[in-house]
Design a protein around this motif. Sequence first.
Motif, PDB file in Angstrom:
ATOM      1  N   LEU A   1       0.827  -1.206   0.000  1.00 30.39           N
ATOM      2  CA  LEU A   1       0.000   0.000   0.000  1.00 30.39           C
ATOM      3  C   LEU A   1       0.861   1.256   0.000  1.00 30.39           C
ATOM      4  CD1 LEU A   1      -2.860   1.218   0.210  1.00 30.39           C
ATOM      5  CD2 LEU A   1      -2.638   1.024   2.687  1.00 30.39           C
ATOM      6  N   ILE A   2       1.923   1.257   0.770  1.00 32.24           N
ATOM      7  CA  ILE A   2       2.822   2.414   0.826  1.00 32.24           C
ATOM      8  C   ILE A   2       3.510   2.614  -0.519  1.00 32.24           C
ATOM      9  CG2 ILE A   2       4.984   3.247   1.858  1.00 32.24           C
ATOM     10  CD1 ILE A   2       3.965   1.913   4.503  1.00 32.24           C
ATOM     11  N   ARG A   3       3.935   1.544  -1.148  1.00 33.24           N
ATOM     12  CA  ARG A   3       4.572   1.657  -2.469  1.00 33.24           C
ATOM     13  C   ARG A   3       3.594   2.204  -3.507  1.00 33.24           C
ATOM     14  NH1 ARG A   3       6.753  -3.437  -0.643  1.00 33.24           N
ATOM     15  NH2 ARG A   3       8.930  -3.128  -0.102  1.00 33.24           N
ATOM     16  N   GLU A   4       2.354   1.729  -3.479  1.00 33.88           N
ATOM     17  CA  GLU A   4       1.338   2.221  -4.413  1.00 33.88           C
ATOM     18  C   GLU A   4       1.024   3.689  -4.156  1.00 33.88           C
ATOM     19  OE1 GLU A   4      -2.072  -0.317  -4.077  1.00 33.88           O
ATOM     20  OE2 GLU A   4      -0.981  -2.069  -4.843  1.00 33.88           O
ATOM     21  N   LEU A   5       0.949   4.053  -2.901  1.00 36.29           N
ATOM     22  CA  LEU A   5       0.684   5.445  -2.528  1.00 36.29           C
ATOM     23  C   LEU A   5       1.803   6.345  -3.023  1.00 36.29           C
ATOM     24  CD1 LEU A   5      -1.458   7.026  -0.919  1.00 36.29           C
ATOM     25  CD2 LEU A   5      -0.062   6.673   1.110  1.00 36.29           C
ATOM     26  N   ASN A   6       3.031   5.916  -2.871  1.00 41.41           N
ATOM     27  CA  ASN A   6       4.184   6.682  -3.329  1.00 41.41           C
ATOM     28  C   ASN A   6       4.157   6.852  -4.848  1.00 41.41           C
ATOM     29  OD1 ASN A   6       6.686   8.036  -3.104  1.00 41.41           O
ATOM     30  ND2 ASN A   6       7.752   6.147  -3.636  1.00 41.41           N
ATOM     31  N   ALA A   7       3.852   5.788  -5.566  1.00 39.11           N
ATOM     32  CA  ALA A   7       3.811   5.862  -7.030  1.00 39.11           C
ATOM     33  C   ALA A   7       2.648   6.728  -7.505  1.00 39.11           C
ATOM     34  CB  ALA A   7       3.691   4.456  -7.607  1.00 39.11           C
ATOM     35  N   ARG A   8       1.522   6.654  -6.820  1.00 38.10           N
ATOM     36  CA  ARG A   8       0.322   7.388  -7.238  1.00 38.10           C
ATOM     37  C   ARG A   8       0.434   8.882  -6.969  1.00 38.10           C
ATOM     38  NH1 ARG A   8      -4.353   5.369  -4.065  1.00 38.10           N
ATOM     39  NH2 ARG A   8      -3.771   7.010  -2.631  1.00 38.10           N
ATOM     40  N   GLU A   9       1.033   9.260  -5.864  1.00 37.73           N
ATOM     41  CA  GLU A   9       1.047  10.663  -5.451  1.00 37.73           C
ATOM     42  C   GLU A   9       2.037  11.529  -6.232  1.00 37.73           C
ATOM     43  OE1 GLU A   9      -1.082  12.418  -3.344  1.00 37.73           O
ATOM     44  OE2 GLU A   9      -2.146  10.547  -3.695  1.00 37.73           O
ATOM     45  N   GLY A  10       3.142  10.973  -6.663  1.00 38.11           N
ATOM     46  CA  GLY A  10       4.115  11.776  -7.411  1.00 38.11           C
ATOM     47  C   GLY A  10       4.826  12.779  -6.531  1.00 38.11           C
ATOM     48  N   GLU A  11       4.893  14.031  -7.002  1.00 40.89           N
ATOM     49  CA  GLU A  11       5.685  15.066  -6.322  1.00 40.89           C
ATOM     50  C   GLU A  11       4.941  15.810  -5.218  1.00 40.89           C
ATOM     51  OE1 GLU A  11       8.979  15.629  -6.817  1.00 40.89           O
ATOM     52  OE2 GLU A  11       8.874  13.869  -8.106  1.00 40.89           O
ATOM     53  N   THR A  12       3.616  15.850  -5.294  1.00 41.49           N
ATOM     54  CA  THR A  12       2.845  16.585  -4.283  1.00 41.49           C
ATOM     55  C   THR A  12       2.031  15.614  -3.440  1.00 41.49           C
ATOM     56  OG1 THR A  12       0.993  16.893  -5.803  1.00 41.49           O
ATOM     57  CG2 THR A  12       2.667  18.642  -5.747  1.00 41.49           C
TER      58      THR A  12
ATOM     59  N   ARG B   1      -1.377  15.299  -1.048  1.00 42.56           N
ATOM     60  CA  ARG B   1      -2.657  15.867  -0.614  1.00 42.56           C
ATOM     61  C   ARG B   1      -2.787  15.732   0.906  1.00 42.56           C
ATOM     62  NH1 ARG B   1      -6.641  12.243  -3.206  1.00 42.56           N
ATOM     63  NH2 ARG B   1      -4.921  10.799  -3.107  1.00 42.56           N
ATOM     64  N   PRO B   2      -3.579  16.613   1.538  1.00 41.04           N
ATOM     65  CA  PRO B   2      -3.760  16.527   3.004  1.00 41.04           C
ATOM     66  C   PRO B   2      -4.275  15.165   3.460  1.00 41.04           C
ATOM     67  CG  PRO B   2      -4.631  18.594   2.177  1.00 41.04           C
ATOM     68  CD  PRO B   2      -4.240  17.789   0.978  1.00 41.04           C
ATOM     69  N   LEU B   3      -5.174  14.550   2.679  1.00 43.51           N
ATOM     70  CA  LEU B   3      -5.680  13.225   3.034  1.00 43.51           C
ATOM     71  C   LEU B   3      -4.545  12.213   3.069  1.00 43.51           C
ATOM     72  CD1 LEU B   3      -8.004  11.139   3.460  1.00 43.51           C
ATOM     73  CD2 LEU B   3      -7.988  10.869   0.970  1.00 43.51           C
ATOM     74  N   VAL B   4      -3.646  12.308   2.104  1.00 42.95           N
ATOM     75  CA  VAL B   4      -2.529  11.365   2.029  1.00 42.95           C
ATOM     76  C   VAL B   4      -1.591  11.571   3.209  1.00 42.95           C
ATOM     77  CG1 VAL B   4      -0.546  10.627   0.648  1.00 42.95           C
ATOM     78  CG2 VAL B   4      -2.729  11.116  -0.465  1.00 42.95           C
ATOM     79  N   LYS B   5      -1.410  12.813   3.635  1.00 46.99           N
ATOM     80  CA  LYS B   5      -0.571  13.093   4.810  1.00 46.99           C
ATOM     81  C   LYS B   5      -1.138  12.384   6.044  1.00 46.99           C
ATOM     82  CE  LYS B   5       2.508  15.160   7.350  1.00 46.99           C
ATOM     83  NZ  LYS B   5       3.502  14.240   7.837  1.00 46.99           N
ATOM     84  N   ALA B   6      -2.451  12.441   6.200  1.00 42.79           N
ATOM     85  CA  ALA B   6      -3.086  11.746   7.321  1.00 42.79           C
ATOM     86  C   ALA B   6      -2.918  10.235   7.182  1.00 42.79           C
ATOM     87  CB  ALA B   6      -4.566  12.117   7.400  1.00 42.79           C
ATOM     88  N   GLN B   7      -3.015   9.737   5.957  1.00 45.49           N
ATOM     89  CA  GLN B   7      -2.824   8.313   5.724  1.00 45.49           C
ATOM     90  C   GLN B   7      -1.394   7.878   6.043  1.00 45.49           C
ATOM     91  OE1 GLN B   7      -4.038   8.105   1.619  1.00 45.49           O
ATOM     92  NE2 GLN B   7      -6.052   7.268   2.146  1.00 45.49           N
ATOM     93  N   ILE B   8      -0.433   8.714   5.684  1.00 46.32           N
ATOM     94  CA  ILE B   8       0.974   8.403   5.957  1.00 46.32           C
ATOM     95  C   ILE B   8       1.211   8.281   7.459  1.00 46.32           C
ATOM     96  CG2 ILE B   8       3.331   9.345   5.876  1.00 46.32           C
ATOM     97  CD1 ILE B   8       2.570  10.482   3.080  1.00 46.32           C
TER      98      ILE B   8
END
Length: 132
Positions: free
Chosen positions: A30-41, A43-50
């Motif tokens: 999941l972390i690898r997919e999140l990293n590939a999906r998000e790119g350079e920026t 989102r606040p939701l992703v920060k909470a997920q991290i």
Amino acid sequence: MTLTTPALLFPAISLLLLAYTNRFLVLAQLIRELNAREGETIRPLVKAQIDNLRKRLRLIRRMQVWGVIAFLLCTLSMFALFIAFEKIGIALFGGSLFSLTMSLVLSLYEIHISCDAIELELQNIEKKPTQN
């Protein structure tokens, strides 16, 4: 206490460790997919997920550590009983049960945090506009 009493925990502890490893692998993917999906920026939701993922990874590591300690103590308990050190064997078995309990309590907390992560996703879905 006989030698077979601690031996009863072997399959349970082994299955728990396997389940914990599976949880770890799912999170890593999941972390690898999140990293590939998000790119350079990010989102606040992703920060909470991290933050949630990092907390869950730490918990899974602790769950695994307590599980391995339980397995080692169970093995040492069997050895102590085998060489007729019954009191030491019983004490080690008690330590094994305590370690297993700690592992399970941490697992319960990790499940709770996992539900929080899903709640974040649900809140994000609710924010999207609805179709008429």
